[in-house]
Design a protein around this motif. Structure first.
Motif, mmCIF file in Angstrom:
data_model
loop_
_atom_site.group_PDB
_atom_site.id
_atom_site.type_symbol
_atom_site.label_atom_id
_atom_site.label_comp_id
_atom_site.label_asym_id
_atom_site.label_seq_id
_atom_site.Cartn_x
_atom_site.Cartn_y
_atom_site.Cartn_z
ATOM 1 N N ARG A 16 0.826 -1.215 0.000
ATOM 2 C CA ARG A 16 0.000 0.000 0.000
ATOM 3 C C ARG A 16 0.853 1.255 0.000
ATOM 4 N NH1 ARG A 16 -3.159 -3.130 3.713
ATOM 5 N NH2 ARG A 16 -2.286 -1.974 5.460
ATOM 6 N N TYR A 19 2.275 1.757 -3.490
ATOM 7 C CA TYR A 19 1.282 2.305 -4.411
ATOM 8 C C TYR A 19 1.063 3.797 -4.158
ATOM 9 C CZ TYR A 19 -3.111 3.297 -6.700
ATOM 10 O OH TYR A 19 -4.078 3.873 -7.479
ATOM 11 N N LYS A 20 0.935 4.162 -2.891
ATOM 12 C CA LYS A 20 0.692 5.569 -2.553
ATOM 13 C C LYS A 20 1.883 6.432 -2.954
ATOM 14 C CE LYS A 20 -0.804 8.558 1.182
ATOM 15 N NZ LYS A 20 -1.262 8.631 2.569
#
Length: 144
Positions: A16, A19-20
């Motif tokens: 995550r 991705y961010k």
């Protein structure tokens, strides 16, 4: 200091974060052209979606490490940072004022805000009671 790591980071959390951070890098590259940024963000999301059902953790870890390496190699030379974040233009601009400073106010200064300081004294007593209940009273001979 929410940016300090204080716990073990799981694989899912690292994915995550990757991705961010990838989206933030795209924002730094294409931020002025929103439609171009959205196009590249959709392509990035598709790359993550293609591998979301990977069950072999060795392959998943290799994909994650390759993604982190690719992100590092393609990072923007002047990435977007929020002003109050570490590295931002306003980070640390407003100093932290410690609570004990209010204890050294002159009584005439405290008299201007009687309700606040009355409530503050009550809360200080409650805090001390909770502290002593949890940790016990301090030993007066421990400091010598």
């Amino acid at each position: 200091m929410s940016y300090l790591q204080t716990r073990t980071v799981s694989h899912a959390l690292r994915v995550r974060k990757l991705y961010k951070e990838g989206c933030r890098q795209l924002q730094a590259l294409y931020g002025y052209h929103r439609h171009v940024y959205r196009y590249h963000a959709v392509l990035l999301r598709d790359r993550f979606e293609q591998n979301k059902n990977e069950v072999d953790m060795r392959v998943a870890k290799k994909l994650l490490m390759d993604g982190e390496k690719e992100l590092f190699m393609k990072q923007h030379p002047q990435p977007f940072k929020f002003p109050d974040s570490p590295g931002g233009v306003a980070y640390g601009r407003e100093p932290h004022v410690p609570d004990w400073l209010l204890d050294i106010w002159h009584p005439f200064e405290k008299a201007q805000y009687p309700e606040y300081f009355a409530r503050r004294e009550v809360r200080k007593k409650e805090f001390i009671e909770r502290w002593e209940k949890k940790y016990g009273k301090p030993d007066p001979d421990a400091g010598h």
